[in-house]
Design an enzyme around this catalytic site. Structure first.
Site, PDB file in Angstrom:
ATOM      1  N   LYS A  81       0.856  -1.197   0.000  1.00 11.32           N
ATOM      2  CA  LYS A  81       0.000   0.000   0.000  1.00 11.32           C
ATOM      3  C   LYS A  81       0.888   1.242   0.000  1.00 11.32           C
ATOM      4  O   LYS A  81       1.906   1.284   0.716  1.00 11.32           O
ATOM      5  CB  LYS A  81      -0.902  -0.034   1.239  1.00 11.32           C
ATOM      6  CG  LYS A  81      -1.956   1.063   1.276  1.00 11.32           C
ATOM      7  CD  LYS A  81      -2.875   0.878   2.491  1.00 11.32           C
ATOM      8  CE  LYS A  81      -3.924   1.940   2.613  1.00 11.32           C
ATOM      9  NZ  LYS A  81      -4.807   1.749   3.767  1.00 11.32           N
ATOM     10  N   SER A 156      -9.663   1.848   2.888  1.00  4.60           N
ATOM     11  CA  SER A 156      -8.820   2.552   1.957  1.00  4.60           C
ATOM     12  C   SER A 156      -7.797   1.666   1.228  1.00  4.60           C
ATOM     13  O   SER A 156      -7.192   2.119   0.260  1.00  4.60           O
ATOM     14  CB  SER A 156      -8.062   3.664   2.696  1.00  4.60           C
ATOM     15  OG  SER A 156      -7.228   3.127   3.705  1.00  4.60           O
ATOM     16  N   SER A 180      -9.807  -0.383   7.152  1.00 10.53           N
ATOM     17  CA  SER A 180      -9.275  -0.279   5.789  1.00 10.53           C
ATOM     18  C   SER A 180      -8.597  -1.512   5.233  1.00 10.53           C
ATOM     19  O   SER A 180      -8.268  -1.543   4.048  1.00 10.53           O
ATOM     20  CB  SER A 180      -8.293   0.885   5.710  1.00 10.53           C
ATOM     21  OG  SER A 180      -8.996   2.064   5.509  1.00 10.53           O
TER      22      SER A 180
HETATM   23  N1  GLN Z   1     -12.967   4.308   6.350  1.00 13.54           N
HETATM   24  C1  GLN Z   1     -12.332   4.765   7.545  1.00 13.54           C
HETATM   25  C2  GLN Z   1     -11.927   6.212   7.409  1.00 13.54           C
HETATM   26  O1  GLN Z   1     -12.238   6.781   6.426  1.00 13.54           O
HETATM   27  C3  GLN Z   1     -11.195   3.885   7.900  1.00 13.54           C
HETATM   28  C4  GLN Z   1      -9.976   4.175   7.128  1.00 13.54           C
HETATM   29  C5  GLN Z   1      -8.815   3.332   7.529  1.00 13.54           C
HETATM   30  O2  GLN Z   1      -8.949   2.330   8.210  1.00 13.54           O
HETATM   31  N2  GLN Z   1      -7.650   3.788   7.139  1.00 13.54           N
HETATM   32  O3  GLN Z   1     -11.308   6.777   8.240  1.00 13.54           O
END
Ligand code: GLN
Length: 500
Positions: A81, A156, A180
């Protein structure tokens, strides 16, 4: 062996070790797939130059030939990532503000992956700075779900999930702050593990919300997930929040426990709790039914007892998370000022430099989080929001502690919905935030959790994958991986490949 079919990475690595395949043959195969497939799904921000890839291949093959022990994943391609720093390889966080940032050092997980003989092939797309649930917040392009390219892969870590699900790589690393790794794993039909906070070093993970951020493996098979965790987990003096607790050999543990369970050994962790609050009307009925059906099947094949449990504070997790995470983000992101890293806008004064660089360098969602975070931390509001949210986390942790006195695992859905369409929630941040409702509770409590595919649901003529979430006690990654393997066995859907 036909690499064209999804195969366990630990088995491919065995074949390399035995001389039945070369590292180059394996890498050639996956690079060819990347070339054929990635233009359709856009999982990668950066694919390494072939020269850089084959330099790694040469080194690893030579060491294998010399009988160097390496790991059980030596010679296997992996995608990273793009918020995990890689020495000499662009690390953008899918943000304009870091579009040309080349880190001078490796994250600890990258150092360990290199030592284990894996081959880094590229950096994957994400929501900008990991803020989002669909990978549409990338400043560059959205990634598409390989099972239906009109839908999102989740986020994400949507790039990593897509790269693995479409068999462009057998392994990837993601990061999970509020879901994410797990939610894109579920949306793309792969295994994604968010380890206990402190189990894996965060050194070199670009900070979003430091008290919640974790790095974890994303794979097709649970055993590969266990071995990749072996490689990245463990104490690191460079991260003061990294735990010195000894780690076990997760792959050996899963193999042993799974065989004991198959023989009906009754002395193993076996109590499953189903939390009432995770099965509300907000969750797609088809998903709830599939989860409960699989739990029922599981208890017929293996000696697990199932009972209902309750986590009343979990329903406040979204407001708690969306105070804490932006608060920490607003502080962490202050370092992007146009001086230290990447993008820097034309300016007439220092103030002009800051405002223009940040105004043009950050996307809308990142700015929204900086606004929210700055507001909840400002004097006069700190007690009302930030402090209150911290207290609520303490309550939530206590509830998890109580539940874990009664059961060994909590099992629930990962996301309240099937993969949604690109653009469907893009204009409505609250709707987007609500898709995290089932993943943020364990994030706030620092607990390990995994998503493992259990089947497909047909929607609008498309077969879409669904994962089940298993939350465990702190540092019990071996146990949740074992239960995940049981679900994998009864579901038998890991080897399906999307047609692209
Ligand atoms: N969807 C969540 C956010 O927007 C989690 C994102 C993540 O785990 N990096 O913060």
């Amino acid at each position: 062996m036909l690499l064209g079919e999804k195969t366990k990475a630990i088995e491919i690595s065995q074949l390399i070790k035995r001389g039945e395949l070369t590292v180059k043959e394996v890498v050639d195969f996956f690079l060819k797939r990347i070339k054929e497939i990635d233009t359709k799904v856009n999982a990668f921000i950066t694919i390494l130059d072939e020269e850089k890839i084959y330099d790694q291949v040469k080194i690893v093959q030579e060491k294998i030939n010399l009988g160097e022990s390496y790991s059980r994943l030596a010679g296997i391609p992996i995608a990273i990532k793009d918020n995990i720093v890689t020495k000499g390889i662009k690390t953008t966080c899918a943000s304009k503000i870091l579009y040309n940032f080349i880190p001078p050092y490796d994250a600890t997980v990258i150092t360990r992956i290199k030592q284990a003989g894996l081959i880094i092939v590229g950096k994957t797309n994400l929501d900008e700075f990991a803020m989002g649930s669909s990978t549409e917040n990338s400043a560059f392009f959205p990634t598409k779900n390989p099972w239906d390219i009109s839908r999102v892969p989740g986020g994400s870590s949507g790039g990593s999930a897509t790269a693995v699900a479409s068999w462009q790589v057998p392994l990837a690393l993601g990061s999970d702050t509020g879901g994410s790794i797990r939610q894109p794993a579920s949306f793309c039909g792969i295994v994604g593990l968010c380890p206990t906070y402190g189990r894996v070093s965060r050194f070199g993970l670009v900070a979003f919300a430091s008290s919640l951020d974790r790095i974890g493996p994303m794979t097709i098979f649970t055993e590969d997930c266990a071995e990749l965790l072996n490689i990245i987990a463990g104490y690191d003096p460079k991260d003061s929040t990294c735990s010195p607790a000894p780690k076990e050999d997760y792959l050996a543990y899963v193999t042993e426990m799974f065989s004991k369970l198959s023989y009906g050994d009754k002395n193993l962790p076996k109590k499953i709790g189903i939390p009432r609050e995770f099965f509300t009307d907000d969750v797609d009925k088809r998903i709830k039914e599939l989860i409960l059906k699989k739990v029922n099947e599981l208890s017929k094949s293996f000696p697990f007892d199932v009972q209902e449990v309750s986590l009343p504070t979990a329903k406040y997790s979204i407001p708690i998370y969306y105070i804490i995470a932006p608060a920490e983000a607003s502080s962490n992101l202050s370092r992007y000022d146009g001086v230290k890293y990447g993008f820097s806008d034309f300016h007439s004064s220092i103030w002009d430099l800051y405002t223009k660089t940040r105004g043009h360098g950050f996307g809308d969602e990142v700015k929204r989080r900086i606004f929210i975070g700055t507001f909840v931390l400002s004097s006069g509001y700190y007690d009302a929001y930030y402090l209150k949210a911290q207290k609520a986390i303490t309550l939530l942790k206590r509830e998890f502690d109580q539940v874990f006195k009664k059961v060994d695992f909590i099992v629930c859905p990962v996301a309240p919905e099937l993969p949604f369409r690109l653009g469907e929630k893009a204009g409505d941040p609250i709707k987007m935030y609500l898709s995290d409702i089932l993943t943020v509770p364990s994030s706030l409590a620092g607990l390990p959790a995994i998503s493992v595919p259990i089947g497909f649901i047909s929607d609008d003529g498309k077969e879409l994958p669904v994962g089940i979430q298993i939350i465990g006690k702190p540092f019990c990654e071996g146990d949740i991986l074992t239960l995940a393997k049981c679900f994998e066995e009864i579901s038998n859907c890991a080897s399906k490949t999307p047609k692209l």
